[in-house]
Design a protein around this motif. Sequence first.
Motif, PDB file in Angstrom:
ATOM      1  N   GLU A 216       0.812  -1.215   0.000  1.00 19.48           N
ATOM      2  CA  GLU A 216       0.000   0.000   0.000  1.00 19.48           C
ATOM      3  C   GLU A 216       0.846   1.266   0.000  1.00 19.48           C
ATOM      4  O   GLU A 216       0.412   2.311  -0.495  1.00 19.48           O
ATOM      5  CB  GLU A 216      -0.911  -0.015   1.232  1.00 19.48           C
ATOM      6  N   ARG A 217       2.056   1.182   0.526  1.00 19.74           N
ATOM      7  CA  ARG A 217       2.912   2.371   0.654  1.00 19.74           C
ATOM      8  C   ARG A 217       3.974   2.481  -0.437  1.00 19.74           C
ATOM      9  O   ARG A 217       4.814   3.373  -0.395  1.00 19.74           O
ATOM     10  CB  ARG A 217       3.548   2.370   2.045  1.00 19.74           C
ATOM     11  N   LEU A 218       3.910   1.624  -1.421  1.00 22.67           N
ATOM     12  CA  LEU A 218       4.952   1.626  -2.446  1.00 22.67           C
ATOM     13  C   LEU A 218       4.795   2.773  -3.443  1.00 22.67           C
ATOM     14  O   LEU A 218       5.791   3.273  -3.964  1.00 22.67           O
ATOM     15  CB  LEU A 218       4.981   0.283  -3.178  1.00 22.67           C
ATOM     16  N   PHE A 219       3.558   3.200  -3.702  1.00 21.12           N
ATOM     17  CA  PHE A 219       3.419   4.320  -4.646  1.00 21.12           C
ATOM     18  C   PHE A 219       4.017   5.592  -4.044  1.00 21.12           C
ATOM     19  O   PHE A 219       4.726   6.336  -4.727  1.00 21.12           O
ATOM     20  CB  PHE A 219       1.959   4.538  -5.035  1.00 21.12           C
ATOM     21  N   SER A 220       3.741   5.849  -2.765  1.00 19.82           N
ATOM     22  CA  SER A 220       4.366   7.000  -2.102  1.00 19.82           C
ATOM     23  C   SER A 220       5.883   6.889  -2.145  1.00 19.82           C
ATOM     24  O   SER A 220       6.591   7.881  -2.371  1.00 19.82           O
ATOM     25  CB  SER A 220       3.889   7.092  -0.650  1.00 19.82           C
ATOM     26  N   THR A 221       6.379   5.687  -1.904  1.00 21.16           N
ATOM     27  CA  THR A 221       7.827   5.466  -1.930  1.00 21.16           C
ATOM     28  C   THR A 221       8.386   5.765  -3.309  1.00 21.16           C
ATOM     29  O   THR A 221       9.442   6.404  -3.447  1.00 21.16           O
ATOM     30  CB  THR A 221       8.143   4.012  -1.521  1.00 21.16           C
ATOM     31  N   TRP A 222       7.686   5.338  -4.334  1.00 24.96           N
ATOM     32  CA  TRP A 222       8.118   5.590  -5.714  1.00 24.96           C
ATOM     33  C   TRP A 222       8.131   7.086  -6.010  1.00 24.96           C
ATOM     34  O   TRP A 222       9.049   7.601  -6.660  1.00 24.96           O
ATOM     35  CB  TRP A 222       7.210   4.842  -6.678  1.00 24.96           C
ATOM     36  N   LEU A 223       7.132   7.814  -5.503  1.00 24.31           N
ATOM     37  CA  LEU A 223       7.112   9.264  -5.680  1.00 24.31           C
ATOM     38  C   LEU A 223       8.307   9.921  -4.996  1.00 24.31           C
ATOM     39  O   LEU A 223       8.873  10.888  -5.518  1.00 24.31           O
ATOM     40  CB  LEU A 223       5.815   9.848  -5.127  1.00 24.31           C
ATOM     41  N   ALA A 224       8.684   9.403  -3.830  1.00 23.50           N
ATOM     42  CA  ALA A 224       9.850   9.961  -3.133  1.00 23.50           C
ATOM     43  C   ALA A 224      11.122   9.764  -3.949  1.00 23.50           C
ATOM     44  O   ALA A 224      12.036  10.591  -3.908  1.00 23.50           O
ATOM     45  CB  ALA A 224       9.996   9.305  -1.759  1.00 23.50           C
ATOM     46  N   LEU A 225      11.173   8.678  -4.701  1.00 20.76           N
ATOM     47  CA  LEU A 225      12.332   8.403  -5.551  1.00 20.76           C
ATOM     48  C   LEU A 225      12.317   9.239  -6.824  1.00 20.76           C
ATOM     49  O   LEU A 225      13.348   9.358  -7.491  1.00 20.76           O
ATOM     50  CB  LEU A 225      12.366   6.912  -5.917  1.00 20.76           C
ATOM     51  N   HIS A 226      11.162   9.816  -7.151  1.00 24.12           N
ATOM     52  CA  HIS A 226      11.010  10.591  -8.393  1.00 24.12           C
ATOM     53  C   HIS A 226      10.304  11.916  -8.070  1.00 24.12           C
ATOM     54  O   HIS A 226       9.131  12.126  -8.421  1.00 24.12           O
ATOM     55  CB  HIS A 226      10.211   9.790  -9.418  1.00 24.12           C
ATOM     56  N   PRO A 227      10.988  12.844  -7.421  1.00 26.83           N
ATOM     57  CA  PRO A 227      10.349  14.089  -6.987  1.00 26.83           C
ATOM     58  C   PRO A 227       9.878  14.977  -8.134  1.00 26.83           C
ATOM     59  O   PRO A 227       9.125  15.937  -7.896  1.00 26.83           O
ATOM     60  CB  PRO A 227      11.450  14.774  -6.169  1.00 26.83           C
ATOM     61  N   GLU A 228      10.295  14.676  -9.342  1.00 25.14           N
ATOM     62  CA  GLU A 228       9.842  15.477 -10.483  1.00 25.14           C
ATOM     63  C   GLU A 228       8.379  15.200 -10.827  1.00 25.14           C
ATOM     64  O   GLU A 228       7.744  15.982 -11.566  1.00 25.14           O
ATOM     65  CB  GLU A 228      10.725  15.206 -11.694  1.00 25.14           C
ATOM     66  N   ILE A 229       7.833  14.097 -10.331  1.00 28.85           N
ATOM     67  CA  ILE A 229       6.435  13.745 -10.598  1.00 28.85           C
ATOM     68  C   ILE A 229       5.538  14.545  -9.661  1.00 28.85           C
ATOM     69  O   ILE A 229       5.700  14.528  -8.448  1.00 28.85           O
ATOM     70  CB  ILE A 229       6.218  12.229 -10.435  1.00 28.85           C
TER      71      ILE A 229
END
Length: 254
Positions: A216-229
Amino acid sequence: MNPSRLIHAGGHSFAIFQIYYDERSRNALDPCFEPYEHTELDAGFESSVIARLVSEGRHGSADYVGVFSWRFAAKIPIGTPRLLAQLADDAGAADAYAFFGRVVDRRIWLTAERKHPGILNAAALLLDRLGVWIAPAAIDAPVVYQHHVICRAHLYERFVRELLAPALSAMARKDDHELQRRLSVDAGYQDPRFPGTRLRSLFGRPHFTLHPFVAERLFSTWLALHPEIRLRQIWHGRFVEAAAVPHEPEMRRT
């Protein structure tokens, strides 16, 4: 092939799927969303559906895609007219839209540890297995819970390919004994719809394990890895069912 209920707002098309499991859940679906039947649950819950649906291109040529729970309206009472108006007003300025503007603490894994003890330890090993060299405790991320997000289709496809699908595969490996040990602790979550016998068939334990709560928390984690999104929170109200509000520590009074 495009979904039969493609939504158009602000010059963009949206494929919003809503998962149901039985007659009761089907009756709760929003008529504007695309029904998606899923009767074969596994330890990933909705995350497994998202990985399959998006990787198969079931959203067709839609500009944005979302995959919601049948309990979306009960948890997030934004109402479909207001949701569509928000999307139309923004006219595609954001890459993703979510519903958790009420949450003030973006340290998603530290917050998760208070709700599901042991998840920080499990997430650290999972990310290590995936070659993501970041400590979960250090992650400051836009908040997305419950998989309730609407995202540009090509970016959601990237998320599934780069993080969600590999994570689900890693969490399913029975030969990774240390990861399974960390994931299989009691998540501290109860749902009367899931008696011990059903939980054992899903998780191999008589309790909820950490698998779906990590996913459930992986999308937030992915956003943290890609702050340009760019993610925009389009709802600042409750995000749990009304009866659960007094027990939800992240429901801050304003």
